[in-house]
Design a protein around this motif. Structure first.
Motif, PDB file in Angstrom:
ATOM      1  N   LEU A 273       0.847  -1.186   0.000  1.00 55.44           N
ATOM      2  CA  LEU A 273       0.000   0.000   0.000  1.00 55.44           C
ATOM      3  C   LEU A 273       0.884   1.237   0.000  1.00 55.44           C
TER       4      LEU A 273
ATOM      5  N   GLN B  87      -0.126  -7.706  -5.024  1.00 58.80           N
ATOM      6  CA  GLN B  87      -1.103  -6.616  -4.983  1.00 58.80           C
ATOM      7  C   GLN B  87      -0.410  -5.280  -4.763  1.00 58.80           C
TER       8      GLN B  87
ATOM      9  N   THR C 184      -3.647   0.956  -9.113  1.00 61.58           N
ATOM     10  CA  THR C 184      -4.019  -0.124  -8.216  1.00 61.58           C
ATOM     11  C   THR C 184      -4.424  -1.361  -9.003  1.00 61.58           C
TER      12      THR C 184
ATOM     13  N   THR D 201      -1.638  -1.342  -4.112  1.00 62.40           N
ATOM     14  CA  THR D 201      -2.775  -0.468  -3.825  1.00 62.40           C
ATOM     15  C   THR D 201      -2.262   0.941  -3.621  1.00 62.40           C
ATOM     16  N   VAL D 202      -2.815   1.871  -4.386  1.00 69.44           N
ATOM     17  CA  VAL D 202      -2.418   3.275  -4.288  1.00 69.44           C
ATOM     18  C   VAL D 202      -3.603   4.062  -3.747  1.00 69.44           C
ATOM     19  N   SER D 203      -3.429   4.660  -2.592  1.00 69.05           N
ATOM     20  CA  SER D 203      -4.505   5.416  -1.959  1.00 69.05           C
ATOM     21  C   SER D 203      -4.427   6.882  -2.378  1.00 69.05           C
ATOM     22  N   SER D 204      -5.603   7.499  -2.452  1.00 68.20           N
ATOM     23  CA  SER D 204      -5.649   8.908  -2.884  1.00 68.20           C
ATOM     24  C   SER D 204      -5.546   9.849  -1.703  1.00 68.20           C
TER      25      SER D 204
ATOM     26  N   LYS E  13      -0.377   6.521  -9.074  1.00 65.11           N
ATOM     27  CA  LYS E  13      -1.721   7.079  -9.093  1.00 65.11           C
ATOM     28  C   LYS E  13      -2.703   6.019  -8.606  1.00 65.11           C
ATOM     29  N   PRO E  14      -3.856   6.435  -8.098  1.00 65.25           N
ATOM     30  CA  PRO E  14      -4.851   5.440  -7.672  1.00 65.25           C
ATOM     31  C   PRO E  14      -5.216   4.461  -8.790  1.00 65.25           C
ATOM     32  N   GLU E  15      -5.197   4.917 -10.012  1.00 69.36           N
ATOM     33  CA  GLU E  15      -5.539   4.026 -11.116  1.00 69.36           C
ATOM     34  C   GLU E  15      -4.461   2.990 -11.421  1.00 69.36           C
TER      35      GLU E  15
ATOM     36  N   GLN F 245       0.776   5.737  -0.863  1.00 81.36           N
ATOM     37  CA  GLN F 245      -0.034   6.902  -1.163  1.00 81.36           C
ATOM     38  C   GLN F 245       0.230   7.402  -2.584  1.00 81.36           C
ATOM     39  N   ALA F 246      -0.751   8.068  -3.138  1.00 83.28           N
ATOM     40  CA  ALA F 246      -0.584   8.652  -4.466  1.00 83.28           C
ATOM     41  C   ALA F 246       0.630   9.578  -4.478  1.00 83.28           C
TER      42      ALA F 246
END
Length: 122
Positions: free
Chosen positions: A11, A117, A90, A119-122, A86-88, A13-14
């Motif tokens: 995980l 996996q 993910t 995961t990029v959080s916004s 970027k979140p996209e 962050q953006a």
């Protein structure tokens, strides 16, 4: 045959960075072109980038300038350095291999890893 195992997902962050690795075992690593693909939930699998036996790289437009693929033939590994995430971005990221470079970037490599996996959080 070649066996592929991905690692390094997580995980982030953006705007952050993450580095994925793909360890290959089995037959001679230098005989294989390698690549990365990703699949987000509910989406089709997407080509990310590929690297030939000699180190030539190609990338999807969506990641060009942000992602870099390298290979270490002495360590039998391939890496994907992901910057400015970027979140996209993910998705589950899979590494892949084939003895024919074209088969990798066309999306039909013969060997696949299980995926990791991201995961990029916004």
């Amino acid at each position: 045959q070649v066996q592929l195992v991905e690692s390094g997902g997580g995980l982030v962050q953006a705007g952050g960075s993450l580095r994925l690795s793909c360890a290959a075992s089995g037959r001679t690593f230098t005989s294989y072109a390698m690549g990365w693909f990703r699949q987000a939930p509910g989406m089709e699998r997407e080509f990310v980038g590929a690297i030939s036996m000699s180190g030539t790289t190609i990338y999807a437009d969506s990641v060009k300038g942000r992602f870099t693929i390298t290979r270490d033939n002495a360590q039998n590994t391939m890496s994907l350095q992901m910057n400015s995430l970027k979140p996209e971005d993910t998705a589950v990221y899979h590494c892949a291999a084939d003895t024919v470079f074209r088969e990798v970037w066309r999306g039909s490599p013969g060997y696949w890893g299980q995926g990791t996996q991201v995961t990029v959080s916004s």
